[in-house]
Design a protein around this motif. Structure first.
Motif, short mmCIF file in Angstrom:
data_model
loop_
_atom_site.label_atom_id
_atom_site.label_comp_id
_atom_site.label_asym_id
_atom_site.label_seq_id
_atom_site.Cartn_x
_atom_site.Cartn_y
_atom_site.Cartn_z
N SER A 132 0.83 -1.20 0.00
CA SER A 132 0.00 0.00 0.00
C SER A 132 0.87 1.26 0.00
O SER A 132 1.86 1.35 0.73
CB SER A 132 -0.91 0.00 1.23
OG SER A 132 -1.58 1.24 1.35
N GLY B 145 0.11 3.88 1.24
CA GLY B 145 -0.08 4.55 2.52
C GLY B 145 0.66 3.89 3.66
O GLY B 145 0.63 4.39 4.79
N GLN C 56 6.07 4.96 2.43
CA GLN C 56 6.24 6.40 2.63
C GLN C 56 7.68 6.76 2.99
O GLN C 56 8.22 7.77 2.51
CB GLN C 56 5.29 6.88 3.74
CG GLN C 56 3.81 6.79 3.39
CD GLN C 56 3.42 7.73 2.26
OE1 GLN C 56 4.02 8.79 2.11
NE2 GLN C 56 2.42 7.35 1.48
#
Length: 234
Positions: A139, A141, A146
């Protein structure tokens, strides 16, 4: 696992090479009278941007180490590839910062080529890892994604800074831009060198260690404080 292993390569190269270069630079500093008179730094273009980026990169890399350790603890088996590359990256970033500090103090920008190559390779392998995470369906996110994306951006900024220094100082050309050591820094009577301090020295007040130590040992006298820098350099 393979991609994480590849990410360790730039850090394995830069660590021993930076150690050797730091030793050489330190040795040269003690045998260069002109540079020895420079008690602080001739700041290169992009100095503040570089140091702020390095500080953020250190934080992001420490976060990657923590994320890797936690992921390993919650995953069956032992997976050192989740955190070992980022431990190496953390050490390499710290050592690279020390190396840059010495290079700037010696006013020898050509030695920045090793850092430029290191940042370029590190950023490139981070892009490879980012692509690998995306292909595996991680993901966007997630913390791992990140942090990897943040590292890519930070290494990109450092590469851009290296390019900016090369453009401004033209240190690879036959006519490099020479920045002489300011007269203030070669004047032993000038003790207030804050305008010439590097960003770490400015924040830590290490540029005034001498007066703190002297004041601790004995009462300060006005003549011990020396003169102020020239007004034009303030």
């Amino acid at each position: 696992c393979l991609v994480d292993g590849l990410n360790i390569l730039p850090h394995m190269v830069v660590l021993p090479l930076a150690v050797i270069l730091v030793a050489v630079v330190g040795h040269c500093r003690h045998h260069d009278y002109t540079r020895l008179q420079s008690r602080l730094w001739v700041l290169f273009p992009g100095h503040s941007v570089r140091w702020l980026t390095i500080l953020v990169l250190l934080f992001v890399t420490m976060s990657e180490v923590g994320e890797g350790v936690l992921s390993d603890s919650f995953t069956p088996g032992h997976h050192p590839h989740l955190y070992v590359p980022w431990i190496m990256a953390l050490l390499a970033t710290i050592l690279g910062s020390v190396f840059y500090n010495l290079v700037e103090k010696l006013n020898r920008p050509r030695m920045l080529l090793i850092l430029g190559l290191y940042h370029l390779l590190s950023g490139g392998f981070k892009v490879l890892r980012l692509s690998h995470l995306y292909s595996r369906g991680v993901s966007t996110g997630s913390l791992r994604f990140q942090l990897t994306w943040a590292s890519v951006l930070l290494y990109g900024v450092l590469v851009a800074v290296e390019g900016y220094v090369l453009y401004k100082k033209r240190y690879l050309s036959t006519t490099p831009v020479e920045v002489p050591v300011p007269d203030d820094l070669q004047d032993e009577a000038m003790r207030y060198a804050q305008p010439y301090a590097s960003l770490p020295a400015w924040f830590s007040f290490s540029w005034m260690d001498w007066v703190l130590l002297l004041g601790y040992r004995q009462p300060l006298q006005a003549e011990q404080l020396g003169r102020l820098p020239q007004v034009s350099n303030m």
